[in-house]
Design an enzyme around this catalytic site. Structure first.
Site, mmCIF file in Angstrom:
data_model
loop_
_atom_site.group_PDB
_atom_site.id
_atom_site.type_symbol
_atom_site.label_atom_id
_atom_site.label_comp_id
_atom_site.label_asym_id
_atom_site.label_seq_id
_atom_site.Cartn_x
_atom_site.Cartn_y
_atom_site.Cartn_z
ATOM 1 N N CYS A 108 0.916 -1.033 -0.030
ATOM 2 C CA CYS A 108 -0.066 0.208 0.140
ATOM 3 C C CYS A 108 0.810 1.241 0.011
ATOM 4 O O CYS A 108 0.455 2.086 -0.688
ATOM 5 C CB CYS A 108 -0.764 -0.040 1.276
ATOM 6 S SG CYS A 108 -1.920 1.416 1.382
ATOM 7 N N CYS A 205 -6.337 -3.185 7.312
ATOM 8 C CA CYS A 205 -7.611 -2.475 7.254
ATOM 9 C C CYS A 205 -8.731 -3.045 6.671
ATOM 10 O O CYS A 205 -10.031 -2.871 6.981
ATOM 11 C CB CYS A 205 -7.352 -1.064 6.694
ATOM 12 S SG CYS A 205 -7.056 -1.273 4.708
#
Length: 361
Positions: A108, A205
């Site tokens: 990410c 997440c």
């Protein structure tokens, strides 16, 4: 961060809604930068999934906007959901299916925070981006940008940033690198930031409940059949519940009683087996890595002595590192290390400076 000579620089602050990015925005403004905030919407949960820890949730956007309003700076929301799905989540699923243990936060950072966001910021006329990571950037004598550990060793995040390129580092600021987390919270409280006491996110997440296997099964629309637990000699010990349920070094949740503690040593997708072993068999002195990225120098022309981490919570261990090809490294540790897992990142340090890293084969 000095205000002198920075007044004309436009800085896009990555606003996650948390306290670290809020303090980053405040410090950029105080340093004299022309700052603006941007919040990335990265993943939208399924209807039956809680949103609490999802990056770019409505709560995060609200908190980020409140901080920007208090500081009197702009706030922009960028929807990168498609890119996040196609890069971070697809890589996560693919790696698990290939019996590797990925680190999606590292992917990410490379592709989203310092990829898509940086590209968007430059297109919007910003000169740099700033994030709330605990790390430091310096320019070395050879002109290369160096990634260095944060002042606060308990919060240092350089392990997650080893894939950053020279281009990305040259356009990035880490204002929190020279302070502790306690100091950051104190600054936030002193300035009345709404998230001064907001808790940190600890989980991946898009898998807030930690059930990676259930997420992969549902997202990939695939089934992962039962197979055999075997010992190091190939003797069948029992049945496992599907190969994606296990990671190297795992002891709990095996669902098999063998009269003594046993651990996952390796997985084999070809024959759908999970090899178990005693704890002492988890230790090894060498590893190979590919998909490498070197920061401090373009190439390791000779073997180097370094401190090496094989996962985030791993204490750096002394080792000799040799570049064996354009995209490969070989690491020999002074003492055997426990549960080296394919797919995890190996990150190499010279003191506080990140030499580079790679993905463990």
């Amino acid at each position: 961060m000095s205000a002198q000579s920075t007044k004309q620089l436009k800085v896009c602050v990555a606003m996650s809604g948390g306290v670290d990015s809020a303090v980053t925005a405040l410090l950029c403004q105080k340093a004299g930068y022309d700052a603006g905030g941007c919040t990335m919407k990265l993943y939208r949960p399924a209807p039956d999934q809680t949103e609490g820890r999802v990056c770019g949730s409505d709560n995060d956007v609200r908190d980020a906007r409140a901080v920007c309003d208090l500081l009197g700076i702009s706030h922009t929301v960028l929807d990168f959901g498609k890119q996040f799905e196609d890069t971070v989540i697809e890589d996560f699923i693919s790696e698990y299916q290939c019996c590797r243990t990925p680190n999606p936060c590292i992917v990410c950072n490379k592709h989203m925070k310092f990829g898509a966001l940086l590209d968007a910021a430059l297109q919007m006329g910003y000169d740099k981006i700033a994030t709330g990571h605990y790390a430091q950037i310096e320019q070395g004598e050879n002109g290369r940008y160096l990634l260095k550990r944060a002042l606060d060793p308990s919060k240092d995040q350089t392990y997650f940033l080893w894939q950053l390129s020279q281009h990305q580092l040259s356009h990035t600021l880490f204002p929190l690198g020279e302070m502790t987390k306690v100091q950051a919270r104190e600054i936030a409280a002193q300035h009345g930031l709404c998230n001064a006491h907001k808790s940190d996110s600890q989980d991946i997440c898009f898998v807030p409940d930690g059930d990676y296997a259930a997420f992969i099964t549902k997202k990939a629309g695939a089934t992962y059949p039962c197979g055999n637990f075997v010992d190091e000699d190939g003797l069948v010990l029992g049945k496992h519940a599907g190969i994606i349920h296990y990671t190297v070094g795992q002891r709990k949740g095996l669902g098999i009683a063998l009269g003594e503690p046993m651990y996952v040593k390796s997985k084999n997708a070809a024959d759908n087996t999970v090899t178990l072993c005693r704890n002492e068999a988890l230790f090894t002195s060498e590893l190979d890595a590919d998909r490498i990225n070197l920061i401090a120098q373009e190439r390791l022309s000779a073997p180097v002595r370094a401190q090496v981490k094989i996962r985030y919570q791993h204490a750096p261990a002394p080792a000799t590192v040799t570049q064996t090809g354009d995209d490969s490294l070989h690491v020999v540790f002074d003492t055997p290390q426990r549960a080296i897992a394919p797919g995890q990142s190996v990150v190499i340090y010279d003191g506080d400076t990140v030499i580079g890293g790679g993905i463990i084969r």
